[in-house]
Enzyme design. Structure first.
Site, PDB file in Angstrom:
ATOM      1  CG  HIS A 307      -2.084   0.910   1.085  1.00 56.05           C
ATOM      2  ND1 HIS A 307      -2.011   2.252   1.337  1.00 56.05           N
ATOM      3  CD2 HIS A 307      -3.342   0.670   0.650  1.00 56.05           C
ATOM      4  CE1 HIS A 307      -3.193   2.797   1.078  1.00 56.05           C
ATOM      5  NE2 HIS A 307      -4.016   1.857   0.665  1.00 56.05           N
ATOM      6  CG  ASP A 364      -8.453  -4.186  -3.012  1.00 56.16           C
ATOM      7  OD1 ASP A 364      -9.643  -3.953  -2.778  1.00 56.16           O
ATOM      8  OD2 ASP A 364      -7.688  -3.371  -3.553  1.00 56.16           O
TER       9      ASP A 364
HETATM   10  N1  ACO Z   1       4.229  -7.767  -4.680  1.00 52.50           N
HETATM   11  C1  ACO Z   1       5.573  -7.769  -4.799  1.00 52.50           C
HETATM   12  N2  ACO Z   1       6.344  -6.673  -4.637  1.00 52.50           N
HETATM   13  C2  ACO Z   1       5.722  -5.518  -4.332  1.00 52.50           C
HETATM   14  C3  ACO Z   1       4.333  -5.445  -4.172  1.00 52.50           C
HETATM   15  C4  ACO Z   1       3.574  -6.615  -4.362  1.00 52.50           C
HETATM   16  N3  ACO Z   1       2.256  -6.607  -4.219  1.00 52.50           N
HETATM   17  N4  ACO Z   1       3.989  -4.171  -3.862  1.00 52.50           N
HETATM   18  C5  ACO Z   1       5.118  -3.480  -3.840  1.00 52.50           C
HETATM   19  N5  ACO Z   1       6.183  -4.274  -4.108  1.00 52.50           N
HETATM   20  C6  ACO Z   1       7.605  -3.892  -4.111  1.00 52.50           C
HETATM   21  C7  ACO Z   1       7.955  -3.087  -5.345  1.00 52.50           C
HETATM   22  O1  ACO Z   1       8.410  -3.910  -6.393  1.00 52.50           O
HETATM   23  C8  ACO Z   1       9.023  -2.192  -4.799  1.00 52.50           C
HETATM   24  O2  ACO Z   1      10.213  -2.955  -4.687  1.00 52.50           O
HETATM   25  P1  ACO Z   1      11.663  -2.272  -4.931  1.00 52.50           P
HETATM   26  O3  ACO Z   1      11.816  -1.260  -3.832  1.00 52.50           O
HETATM   27  O4  ACO Z   1      12.618  -3.404  -4.858  1.00 52.50           O
HETATM   28  O5  ACO Z   1      11.606  -1.627  -6.294  1.00 52.50           O
HETATM   29  C9  ACO Z   1       8.575  -1.865  -3.387  1.00 52.50           C
HETATM   30  O6  ACO Z   1       7.792  -2.999  -2.999  1.00 52.50           O
HETATM   31  C10 ACO Z   1       7.743  -0.598  -3.269  1.00 52.50           C
HETATM   32  O7  ACO Z   1       6.641  -0.701  -4.152  1.00 52.50           O
HETATM   33  P2  ACO Z   1       6.084   0.484  -5.046  1.00 52.50           P
HETATM   34  O8  ACO Z   1       5.381  -0.092  -6.226  1.00 52.50           O
HETATM   35  O9  ACO Z   1       7.186   1.471  -5.320  1.00 52.50           O
HETATM   36  O10 ACO Z   1       5.069   1.132  -4.037  1.00 52.50           O
HETATM   37  P3  ACO Z   1       3.884   2.095  -4.403  1.00 52.50           P
HETATM   38  O11 ACO Z   1       3.548   2.827  -3.173  1.00 52.50           O
HETATM   39  O12 ACO Z   1       4.201   2.897  -5.624  1.00 52.50           O
HETATM   40  O13 ACO Z   1       2.681   1.097  -4.814  1.00 52.50           O
HETATM   41  C11 ACO Z   1       0.889  -0.425  -4.660  1.00 52.50           C
HETATM   42  C12 ACO Z   1       1.696   0.677  -3.937  1.00 52.50           C
HETATM   43  C13 ACO Z   1       0.445   0.083  -6.057  1.00 52.50           C
HETATM   44  C14 ACO Z   1      -0.380  -0.702  -3.848  1.00 52.50           C
HETATM   45  C15 ACO Z   1       1.755  -1.711  -4.782  1.00 52.50           C
HETATM   46  O14 ACO Z   1       2.083  -2.180  -3.487  1.00 52.50           O
HETATM   47  C16 ACO Z   1       1.070  -2.810  -5.591  1.00 52.50           C
HETATM   48  O15 ACO Z   1       1.186  -2.830  -6.824  1.00 52.50           O
HETATM   49  N6  ACO Z   1       0.320  -3.743  -4.900  1.00 52.50           N
HETATM   50  C17 ACO Z   1      -0.442  -4.776  -5.614  1.00 52.50           C
HETATM   51  C18 ACO Z   1      -1.751  -4.180  -6.145  1.00 52.50           C
HETATM   52  C19 ACO Z   1      -2.741  -3.913  -5.041  1.00 52.50           C
HETATM   53  O16 ACO Z   1      -2.988  -4.746  -4.171  1.00 52.50           O
HETATM   54  N7  ACO Z   1      -3.375  -2.720  -5.113  1.00 52.50           N
HETATM   55  C20 ACO Z   1      -4.419  -2.319  -4.161  1.00 52.50           C
HETATM   56  C21 ACO Z   1      -3.915  -1.242  -3.244  1.00 52.50           C
HETATM   57  S1  ACO Z   1      -5.116  -0.826  -2.058  1.00 52.50           S
HETATM   58  C22 ACO Z   1      -6.221   0.103  -2.880  1.00 52.50           C
HETATM   59  O17 ACO Z   1      -5.903   0.841  -3.770  1.00 52.50           O
HETATM   60  C23 ACO Z   1      -7.568  -0.021  -2.541  1.00 52.50           C
END
Ligand code: ACO
Length: 428
Positions: A307, A364
Protein backbone atom coordinates in the site's frame (compact mmCIF):
# COMPACT_ATOMS: atom_id res chain seq x y z
CA UNK A 1 9.45 24.59 17.03
CA UNK A 2 10.19 26.73 13.97
CA UNK A 3 7.09 27.83 12.06
CA UNK A 4 8.95 27.91 8.77
CA UNK A 5 11.16 25.71 6.63
CA UNK A 6 14.26 27.16 5.00
CA UNK A 7 15.22 26.19 1.51
CA UNK A 8 18.40 27.14 -0.26
CA UNK A 9 18.18 27.09 -4.06
CA UNK A 10 21.32 27.90 -6.00
CA UNK A 11 22.57 30.14 -3.21
CA UNK A 12 19.26 31.87 -2.63
CA UNK A 13 17.62 31.10 0.73
CA UNK A 14 13.91 31.55 1.33
CA UNK A 15 11.61 30.67 4.20
CA UNK A 16 8.40 28.78 3.61
CA UNK A 17 5.55 28.57 6.12
CA UNK A 18 4.72 25.27 7.82
CA UNK A 19 1.14 24.04 7.88
CA UNK A 20 0.21 21.86 10.86
CA UNK A 21 -2.71 19.44 10.83
CA UNK A 22 -4.87 18.64 13.86
CA UNK A 23 -2.89 15.41 14.37
CA UNK A 24 0.40 17.35 14.00
CA UNK A 25 0.99 16.33 10.43
CA UNK A 26 3.44 18.82 8.98
CA UNK A 27 3.35 20.31 5.52
CA UNK A 28 5.58 22.90 3.87
CA UNK A 29 3.52 25.50 2.06
CA UNK A 30 5.31 25.89 -1.26
CA UNK A 31 2.66 27.96 -3.00
CA UNK A 32 5.11 30.90 -3.35
CA UNK A 33 8.14 28.78 -4.21
CA UNK A 34 8.11 29.33 -7.97
CA UNK A 35 7.29 33.01 -7.72
CA UNK A 36 10.19 33.56 -5.32
CA UNK A 37 12.82 31.21 -6.81
CA UNK A 38 11.69 30.06 -10.25
CA UNK A 39 11.87 26.44 -9.05
CA UNK A 40 9.09 23.92 -8.65
CA UNK A 41 8.99 20.67 -6.67
CA UNK A 42 9.04 17.36 -8.51
CA UNK A 43 7.29 14.41 -6.88
CA UNK A 44 6.29 11.81 -9.43
CA UNK A 45 3.38 9.74 -8.13
CA UNK A 46 2.77 12.42 -5.43
CA UNK A 47 4.55 10.29 -2.83
CA UNK A 48 5.30 13.35 -0.66
CA UNK A 49 2.85 15.90 -1.94
CA UNK A 50 -0.22 17.08 -0.10
CA UNK A 51 -2.86 18.24 -2.56
CA UNK A 52 -5.48 19.29 -0.02
CA UNK A 53 -6.22 20.31 3.53
CA UNK A 54 -9.11 18.09 4.51
CA UNK A 55 -11.22 17.50 7.63
CA UNK A 56 -12.78 14.24 6.44
CA UNK A 57 -10.39 11.33 6.99
CA UNK A 58 -7.27 10.90 9.11
CA UNK A 59 -4.85 8.15 8.24
CA UNK A 60 -1.54 7.22 9.86
CA UNK A 61 0.07 4.58 7.68
CA UNK A 62 2.88 3.86 10.16
CA UNK A 63 0.50 3.18 13.05
CA UNK A 64 -2.29 1.63 10.97
CA UNK A 65 -4.84 4.28 11.99
CA UNK A 66 -7.90 5.19 9.92
CA UNK A 67 -10.53 7.60 11.23
CA UNK A 68 -13.46 9.36 9.62
CA UNK A 69 -14.32 12.74 11.15
CA UNK A 70 -12.54 11.55 14.31
CA UNK A 71 -14.27 8.17 14.60
CA UNK A 72 -12.09 5.02 14.40
CA UNK A 73 -12.85 2.74 11.47
CA UNK A 74 -13.06 -0.21 13.88
CA UNK A 75 -15.79 1.61 15.86
CA UNK A 76 -17.78 2.55 12.75
CA UNK A 77 -17.48 -0.91 11.16
CA UNK A 78 -18.69 -2.53 14.37
CA UNK A 79 -21.56 -0.19 15.22
CA UNK A 80 -22.75 2.01 12.35
CA UNK A 81 -24.86 1.56 9.25
CA UNK A 82 -23.38 2.45 5.88
CA UNK A 83 -25.84 5.34 5.49
CA UNK A 84 -24.79 6.75 8.87
CA UNK A 85 -21.18 6.71 7.71
CA UNK A 86 -22.19 8.30 4.40
CA UNK A 87 -23.97 11.07 6.33
CA UNK A 88 -20.95 11.47 8.60
CA UNK A 89 -18.50 11.81 5.71
CA UNK A 90 -20.67 14.23 3.76
CA UNK A 91 -22.01 16.35 6.65
CA UNK A 92 -19.18 16.16 9.17
CA UNK A 93 -21.24 14.70 12.06
CA UNK A 94 -23.16 11.56 12.88
CA UNK A 95 -26.90 12.06 12.28
CA UNK A 96 -29.37 12.12 15.16
CA UNK A 97 -32.62 10.14 14.75
CA UNK A 98 -34.48 12.86 12.83
CA UNK A 99 -31.52 13.65 10.59
CA UNK A 100 -31.01 9.97 9.83
CA UNK A 101 -34.70 9.44 9.04
CA UNK A 102 -34.71 12.42 6.71
CA UNK A 103 -31.49 11.36 4.94
CA UNK A 104 -32.70 7.79 4.56
CA UNK A 105 -36.13 8.90 3.28
CA UNK A 106 -34.61 11.23 0.71
CA UNK A 107 -32.39 8.45 -0.58
CA UNK A 108 -35.27 5.94 -0.72
CA UNK A 109 -37.25 8.54 -2.67
CA UNK A 110 -34.67 8.63 -5.50
CA UNK A 111 -33.74 4.96 -5.97
CA UNK A 112 -35.42 4.48 -9.33
CA UNK A 113 -33.51 5.34 -12.52
CA UNK A 114 -35.00 6.84 -15.65
CA UNK A 115 -36.45 4.07 -17.86
CA UNK A 116 -34.43 5.44 -20.79
CA UNK A 117 -31.30 4.24 -19.03
CA UNK A 118 -32.32 0.72 -20.00
CA UNK A 119 -31.65 1.70 -23.63
CA UNK A 120 -28.02 2.35 -22.78
CA UNK A 121 -27.75 -1.09 -21.18
CA UNK A 122 -29.35 -2.66 -24.24
CA UNK A 123 -26.63 -1.25 -26.48
CA UNK A 124 -23.81 -3.06 -24.68
CA UNK A 125 -22.61 -6.57 -25.36
CA UNK A 126 -23.41 -8.88 -22.44
CA UNK A 127 -19.68 -9.48 -21.93
CA UNK A 128 -18.78 -5.80 -21.38
CA UNK A 129 -16.95 -5.33 -18.09
CA UNK A 130 -19.17 -4.03 -15.24
CA UNK A 131 -16.72 -1.23 -14.43
CA UNK A 132 -16.82 0.12 -17.99
CA UNK A 133 -20.62 0.15 -17.70
CA UNK A 134 -20.52 1.83 -14.30
CA UNK A 135 -18.29 4.68 -15.52
CA UNK A 136 -20.68 5.36 -18.39
CA UNK A 137 -23.83 5.04 -16.28
CA UNK A 138 -22.67 7.38 -13.53
CA UNK A 139 -21.55 10.00 -16.06
CA UNK A 140 -24.81 9.58 -17.98
CA UNK A 141 -26.78 10.75 -14.93
CA UNK A 142 -25.65 14.26 -15.94
CA UNK A 143 -27.67 13.78 -19.16
CA UNK A 144 -30.77 12.80 -17.21
CA UNK A 145 -30.38 15.71 -14.80
CA UNK A 146 -29.12 18.59 -16.96
CA UNK A 147 -29.93 21.03 -14.15
CA UNK A 148 -26.91 19.54 -12.34
CA UNK A 149 -24.58 21.05 -14.95
CA UNK A 150 -24.77 24.67 -13.78
CA UNK A 151 -21.96 25.99 -11.58
CA UNK A 152 -24.07 28.37 -9.48
CA UNK A 153 -26.22 25.76 -7.75
CA UNK A 154 -27.96 26.47 -4.47
CA UNK A 155 -27.72 24.18 -1.43
CA UNK A 156 -30.97 22.35 -2.26
CA UNK A 157 -29.78 21.49 -5.77
CA UNK A 158 -26.44 20.32 -4.44
CA UNK A 159 -28.20 18.08 -1.91
CA UNK A 160 -30.41 16.66 -4.64
CA UNK A 161 -27.33 15.59 -6.64
CA UNK A 162 -26.03 13.82 -3.54
CA UNK A 163 -29.34 12.03 -2.83
CA UNK A 164 -29.67 11.00 -6.47
CA UNK A 165 -26.16 9.62 -6.63
CA UNK A 166 -26.38 7.68 -3.37
CA UNK A 167 -29.86 6.39 -4.24
CA UNK A 168 -29.26 5.38 -7.85
CA UNK A 169 -25.84 3.82 -7.41
CA UNK A 170 -27.17 0.50 -5.93
CA UNK A 171 -29.88 0.37 -8.61
CA UNK A 172 -27.30 0.86 -11.37
CA UNK A 173 -24.88 -1.68 -9.83
CA UNK A 174 -27.66 -4.27 -9.60
CA UNK A 175 -28.72 -3.55 -13.20
CA UNK A 176 -25.12 -4.13 -14.31
CA UNK A 177 -25.16 -7.53 -12.61
CA UNK A 178 -28.49 -8.50 -14.16
CA UNK A 179 -27.23 -7.35 -17.55
CA UNK A 180 -24.27 -9.73 -17.22
CA UNK A 181 -26.74 -12.61 -16.78
CA UNK A 182 -29.05 -11.40 -19.52
CA UNK A 183 -31.86 -11.30 -16.92
CA UNK A 184 -34.59 -8.67 -16.50
CA UNK A 185 -33.86 -5.85 -14.05
CA UNK A 186 -35.52 -5.69 -10.63
CA UNK A 187 -37.01 -2.39 -9.54
CA UNK A 188 -35.99 -0.99 -6.14
CA UNK A 189 -38.31 -1.72 -3.21
CA UNK A 190 -38.26 1.40 -1.10
CA UNK A 191 -39.58 -0.34 2.00
CA UNK A 192 -36.16 -2.01 2.22
CA UNK A 193 -33.07 -0.49 3.79
CA UNK A 194 -30.16 0.55 1.55
CA UNK A 195 -28.16 -2.68 1.68
CA UNK A 196 -31.19 -5.03 1.60
CA UNK A 197 -32.61 -3.15 -1.37
CA UNK A 198 -29.36 -3.61 -3.26
CA UNK A 199 -29.18 -7.33 -2.44
CA UNK A 200 -32.81 -7.79 -3.46
CA UNK A 201 -32.33 -6.00 -6.80
CA UNK A 202 -29.17 -8.01 -7.42
CA UNK A 203 -30.09 -11.53 -6.39
CA UNK A 204 -33.87 -11.79 -6.66
CA UNK A 205 -34.73 -13.98 -9.61
CA UNK A 206 -37.77 -12.78 -11.49
CA UNK A 207 -39.54 -16.14 -11.15
CA UNK A 208 -38.79 -16.78 -7.48
CA UNK A 209 -39.10 -15.23 -4.04
CA UNK A 210 -35.88 -13.99 -2.52
CA UNK A 211 -35.27 -14.06 1.19
CA UNK A 212 -32.80 -11.41 2.30
CA UNK A 213 -30.21 -13.05 4.52
CA UNK A 214 -29.25 -10.84 7.51
CA UNK A 215 -25.76 -12.40 7.44
CA UNK A 216 -25.25 -10.97 3.96
CA UNK A 217 -26.78 -7.62 4.92
CA UNK A 218 -24.44 -7.26 7.91
CA UNK A 219 -21.39 -8.38 5.97
CA UNK A 220 -22.07 -6.03 3.06
CA UNK A 221 -22.87 -3.15 5.42
CA UNK A 222 -19.46 -3.66 7.04
CA UNK A 223 -17.64 -3.97 3.73
CA UNK A 224 -19.23 -0.80 2.37
CA UNK A 225 -18.23 1.09 5.53
CA UNK A 226 -14.65 -0.17 5.23
CA UNK A 227 -14.46 1.23 1.70
CA UNK A 228 -16.31 4.49 2.36
CA UNK A 229 -13.34 6.87 2.25
CA UNK A 230 -9.57 6.78 2.22
CA UNK A 231 -8.41 10.40 1.93
CA UNK A 232 -6.36 11.40 -1.13
CA UNK A 233 -6.05 8.05 -2.93
CA UNK A 234 -5.88 7.75 -6.73
CA UNK A 235 -9.63 7.74 -7.44
CA UNK A 236 -10.45 10.43 -4.87
CA UNK A 237 -7.68 12.67 -6.19
CA UNK A 238 -9.14 12.11 -9.66
CA UNK A 239 -12.61 13.14 -8.47
CA UNK A 240 -11.12 16.27 -6.88
CA UNK A 241 -9.05 17.13 -9.96
CA UNK A 242 -11.97 16.73 -12.36
CA UNK A 243 -14.29 18.57 -9.96
CA UNK A 244 -11.76 21.40 -9.66
CA UNK A 245 -12.55 22.36 -13.27
CA UNK A 246 -16.17 22.78 -12.02
CA UNK A 247 -17.28 19.72 -13.99
CA UNK A 248 -20.58 18.44 -12.55
CA UNK A 249 -20.63 15.93 -9.69
CA UNK A 250 -21.77 13.00 -11.87
CA UNK A 251 -18.92 13.50 -14.35
CA UNK A 252 -16.39 13.96 -11.54
CA UNK A 253 -17.49 10.74 -9.82
CA UNK A 254 -17.58 8.89 -13.16
CA UNK A 255 -13.90 9.82 -13.56
CA UNK A 256 -13.23 8.49 -10.05
CA UNK A 257 -14.83 5.16 -10.99
CA UNK A 258 -12.48 4.99 -13.98
CA UNK A 259 -9.44 5.58 -11.76
CA UNK A 260 -10.66 2.93 -9.32
CA UNK A 261 -10.85 0.29 -12.06
CA UNK A 262 -7.08 -0.09 -12.38
CA UNK A 263 -5.52 -3.26 -10.89
CA UNK A 264 -3.12 -1.18 -8.79
CA UNK A 265 -6.14 0.43 -7.07
CA UNK A 266 -9.68 -0.95 -6.63
CA UNK A 267 -9.31 -3.42 -9.49
CA UNK A 268 -6.97 -5.39 -7.23
CA UNK A 269 -9.90 -7.17 -5.52
CA UNK A 270 -10.79 -8.95 -8.76
CA UNK A 271 -7.11 -9.69 -9.41
CA UNK A 272 -6.68 -11.24 -5.94
CA UNK A 273 -9.32 -13.91 -6.53
CA UNK A 274 -7.99 -14.59 -10.01
CA UNK A 275 -4.51 -14.96 -8.51
CA UNK A 276 -5.75 -17.33 -5.79
CA UNK A 277 -7.57 -19.43 -8.41
CA UNK A 278 -4.39 -19.51 -10.49
CA UNK A 279 -2.33 -20.66 -7.52
CA UNK A 280 -4.95 -23.29 -6.70
CA UNK A 281 -5.01 -24.58 -10.30
CA UNK A 282 -1.20 -24.67 -10.24
CA UNK A 283 -1.22 -27.09 -7.27
CA UNK A 284 -1.29 -24.58 -4.40
CA UNK A 285 2.47 -24.12 -4.15
CA UNK A 286 2.39 -20.78 -2.33
CA UNK A 287 6.20 -20.49 -2.00
CA UNK A 288 6.59 -20.65 -5.77
CA UNK A 289 4.26 -17.66 -6.22
CA UNK A 290 5.86 -15.67 -3.43
CA UNK A 291 9.20 -16.22 -5.18
CA UNK A 292 7.69 -15.07 -8.47
CA UNK A 293 6.47 -11.87 -6.76
CA UNK A 294 10.02 -11.24 -5.49
CA UNK A 295 11.64 -11.85 -8.86
CA UNK A 296 12.28 -8.47 -10.49
CA UNK A 297 12.46 -10.05 -13.96
CA UNK A 298 8.91 -11.35 -13.47
CA UNK A 299 5.98 -8.89 -13.76
CA UNK A 300 3.91 -10.88 -11.25
CA UNK A 301 3.06 -9.06 -8.00
CA UNK A 302 1.17 -10.38 -5.02
CA UNK A 303 -2.18 -8.71 -5.64
CA UNK A 304 -3.80 -7.36 -2.49
CA UNK A 305 -0.37 -6.81 -0.97
CA UNK A 306 1.36 -3.49 -0.36
CA UNK A 307 0.00 0.00 0.00
CA UNK A 308 1.23 3.49 -0.73
CA UNK A 309 0.52 4.76 2.78
CA UNK A 310 0.11 1.76 5.11
CA UNK A 311 3.56 0.61 6.18
CA UNK A 312 2.61 -1.49 9.21
CA UNK A 313 -0.84 -2.94 8.63
CA UNK A 314 -4.03 -1.92 6.87
CA UNK A 315 -6.66 -1.72 9.64
CA UNK A 316 -9.40 -2.46 7.10
CA UNK A 317 -7.66 -5.72 6.12
CA UNK A 318 -7.63 -6.86 9.76
CA UNK A 319 -11.38 -6.28 10.10
CA UNK A 320 -12.13 -7.93 6.76
CA UNK A 321 -10.02 -10.98 7.56
CA UNK A 322 -12.10 -11.58 10.68
CA UNK A 323 -15.36 -10.86 8.86
CA UNK A 324 -14.31 -13.32 6.18
CA UNK A 325 -14.04 -16.16 8.71
CA UNK A 326 -17.38 -15.15 10.29
CA UNK A 327 -19.29 -14.94 7.01
CA UNK A 328 -17.96 -18.20 5.63
CA UNK A 329 -18.77 -19.97 8.91
CA UNK A 330 -22.27 -18.51 9.10
CA UNK A 331 -22.98 -19.37 5.47
CA UNK A 332 -21.46 -22.82 5.98
CA UNK A 333 -19.10 -22.31 3.05
CA UNK A 334 -15.69 -23.88 2.84
CA UNK A 335 -13.57 -22.01 0.31
CA UNK A 336 -10.11 -23.36 -0.37
CA UNK A 337 -9.17 -19.86 -1.67
CA UNK A 338 -9.30 -18.70 1.95
CA UNK A 339 -6.81 -21.38 2.98
CA UNK A 340 -4.49 -20.37 0.15
CA UNK A 341 -4.89 -16.68 1.02
CA UNK A 342 -3.97 -17.33 4.67
CA UNK A 343 -0.98 -19.45 3.68
CA UNK A 344 0.12 -16.80 1.21
CA UNK A 345 -0.16 -14.09 3.86
CA UNK A 346 1.78 -16.19 6.38
CA UNK A 347 4.56 -17.00 3.90
CA UNK A 348 4.91 -13.44 2.61
CA UNK A 349 4.86 -11.87 6.08
CA UNK A 350 7.76 -14.11 7.15
CA UNK A 351 9.82 -13.30 4.06
CA UNK A 352 12.58 -10.64 4.31
CA UNK A 353 11.57 -9.18 0.90
CA UNK A 354 8.10 -8.31 2.22
CA UNK A 355 9.35 -7.36 5.70
CA UNK A 356 12.00 -4.93 4.38
CA UNK A 357 9.54 -3.28 1.99
CA UNK A 358 6.78 -3.18 4.63
CA UNK A 359 4.32 -5.01 2.39
CA UNK A 360 1.15 -6.23 4.11
CA UNK A 361 -2.26 -7.45 2.97
CA UNK A 362 -4.43 -4.49 2.01
CA UNK A 363 -8.23 -4.05 1.97
CA UNK A 364 -8.51 -6.01 -1.27
CA UNK A 365 -6.79 -9.17 -0.07
CA UNK A 366 -9.72 -10.78 1.77
CA UNK A 367 -12.72 -8.74 0.54
CA UNK A 368 -13.03 -10.78 -2.68
CA UNK A 369 -13.43 -14.01 -0.73
CA UNK A 370 -16.46 -12.56 1.08
CA UNK A 371 -17.94 -11.15 -2.16
CA UNK A 372 -17.49 -14.56 -3.76
CA UNK A 373 -19.18 -16.29 -0.81
CA UNK A 374 -22.09 -13.85 -1.16
CA UNK A 375 -22.55 -14.94 -4.76
CA UNK A 376 -20.98 -12.06 -6.69
CA UNK A 377 -18.90 -12.88 -9.77
CA UNK A 378 -15.32 -11.51 -9.73
CA UNK A 379 -16.07 -8.87 -12.38
CA UNK A 380 -18.49 -7.24 -9.91
CA UNK A 381 -15.95 -6.86 -7.09
CA UNK A 382 -14.64 -3.44 -8.09
CA UNK A 383 -18.22 -2.25 -8.64
CA UNK A 384 -18.88 -3.12 -4.98
CA UNK A 385 -15.79 -1.14 -3.99
CA UNK A 386 -17.19 1.84 -5.94
CA UNK A 387 -20.57 1.46 -4.21
CA UNK A 388 -18.78 1.75 -0.86
CA UNK A 389 -16.44 4.57 -1.91
CA UNK A 390 -19.22 6.79 -3.30
CA UNK A 391 -19.90 8.83 -0.11
CA UNK A 392 -16.17 9.49 0.26
CA UNK A 393 -15.91 10.77 -3.31
CA UNK A 394 -18.95 12.99 -2.77
CA UNK A 395 -17.66 14.36 0.55
CA UNK A 396 -14.19 15.05 -0.86
CA UNK A 397 -15.51 16.74 -4.00
CA UNK A 398 -17.92 18.90 -2.02
CA UNK A 399 -15.20 19.86 0.46
CA UNK A 400 -12.88 20.88 -2.37
CA UNK A 401 -15.59 23.02 -3.99
CA UNK A 402 -16.66 24.55 -0.65
CA UNK A 403 -13.03 25.53 -0.03
CA UNK A 404 -13.10 27.24 -3.43
CA UNK A 405 -9.96 25.40 -4.40
CA UNK A 406 -8.45 26.59 -7.71
CA UNK A 407 -8.37 24.33 -10.74
CA UNK A 408 -5.83 21.52 -10.26
CA UNK A 409 -3.02 21.96 -12.72
CA UNK A 410 0.39 20.44 -11.92
CA UNK A 411 3.59 21.67 -13.51
CA UNK A 412 6.38 19.61 -15.05
CA UNK A 413 10.08 19.53 -15.72
CA UNK A 414 10.43 19.50 -19.48
CA UNK A 415 13.00 16.96 -20.75
CA UNK A 416 12.36 17.11 -24.52
CA UNK A 417 14.17 18.79 -27.39
CA UNK A 418 15.11 22.45 -27.14
CA UNK A 419 14.09 24.87 -29.93
CA UNK A 420 14.99 23.64 -33.42
CA UNK A 421 13.94 24.80 -36.88
CA UNK A 422 11.40 23.02 -39.07
CA UNK A 423 13.11 20.95 -41.79
CA UNK A 424 11.41 20.16 -45.11
CA UNK A 425 10.12 16.56 -45.22
CA UNK A 426 12.43 15.52 -48.08
CA UNK A 427 15.48 16.78 -46.20
CA UNK A 428 14.93 14.94 -42.88
N1 ACO B 1 4.23 -7.77 -4.68
C1 ACO B 1 5.57 -7.77 -4.80
N2 ACO B 1 6.34 -6.67 -4.64
C2 ACO B 1 5.72 -5.52 -4.33
C3 ACO B 1 4.33 -5.44 -4.17
C4 ACO B 1 3.57 -6.61 -4.36
N3 ACO B 1 2.26 -6.61 -4.22
N4 ACO B 1 3.99 -4.17 -3.86
C5 ACO B 1 5.12 -3.48 -3.84
N5 ACO B 1 6.18 -4.27 -4.11
C6 ACO B 1 7.60 -3.89 -4.11
C7 ACO B 1 7.96 -3.09 -5.34
O1 ACO B 1 8.41 -3.91 -6.39
C8 ACO B 1 9.02 -2.19 -4.80
O2 ACO B 1 10.21 -2.95 -4.69
P1 ACO B 1 11.66 -2.27 -4.93
O3 ACO B 1 11.82 -1.26 -3.83
O4 ACO B 1 12.62 -3.40 -4.86
O5 ACO B 1 11.61 -1.63 -6.29
C9 ACO B 1 8.57 -1.87 -3.39
O6 ACO B 1 7.79 -3.00 -3.00
C10 ACO B 1 7.74 -0.60 -3.27
O7 ACO B 1 6.64 -0.70 -4.15
P2 ACO B 1 6.08 0.48 -5.05
O8 ACO B 1 5.38 -0.09 -6.23
O9 ACO B 1 7.19 1.47 -5.32
O10 ACO B 1 5.07 1.13 -4.04
P3 ACO B 1 3.88 2.10 -4.40
O11 ACO B 1 3.55 2.83 -3.17
O12 ACO B 1 4.20 2.90 -5.62
O13 ACO B 1 2.68 1.10 -4.81
C11 ACO B 1 0.89 -0.42 -4.66
C12 ACO B 1 1.70 0.68 -3.94
C13 ACO B 1 0.44 0.08 -6.06
C14 ACO B 1 -0.38 -0.70 -3.85
C15 ACO B 1 1.76 -1.71 -4.78
O14 ACO B 1 2.08 -2.18 -3.49
C16 ACO B 1 1.07 -2.81 -5.59
O15 ACO B 1 1.19 -2.83 -6.82
N6 ACO B 1 0.32 -3.74 -4.90
C17 ACO B 1 -0.44 -4.78 -5.61
C18 ACO B 1 -1.75 -4.18 -6.14
C19 ACO B 1 -2.74 -3.91 -5.04
O16 ACO B 1 -2.99 -4.75 -4.17
N7 ACO B 1 -3.38 -2.72 -5.11
C20 ACO B 1 -4.42 -2.32 -4.16
C21 ACO B 1 -3.91 -1.24 -3.24
S1 ACO B 1 -5.12 -0.83 -2.06
C22 ACO B 1 -6.22 0.10 -2.88
O17 ACO B 1 -5.90 0.84 -3.77
C23 ACO B 1 -7.57 -0.02 -2.54
Amino acid sequence: MSETAKINIQGKEIELPLILGSENETGIDISDLRAKTGAITLDIGYKNTGAATSAITYLDGELGILRHRGYAIEDLAENATFLEVAYLLINGKLPNNDEYKDFDLNIRHHTIVNEDMKNIFEAWPTASHPMGQLIAMISSLSSFYPESLGTGQNEEQKKLNVYRLLAKMPTICAMIYKKSLGHPFNYPQNKLDYVSNFLNMTFKHVTEDYEIDPVLVNALNKLLILHADHEQNCSTSTVRLVGSSHANLYASIGAGVAALWGPLHGGANQEVIEMLELIKADGGNVEKWVNKAKDKSDDFRLMGFGHRVYKNFDPRANIIKKACDDVLNKLGIHDSSLEIAKKLEQTALADPYFIERKLFPNVDFYSGIIYKAMGFPVEMFTVLFALGRLPGWIAQCNEMRDQKQPIGRPRQIYTGEILRPYVERGQR
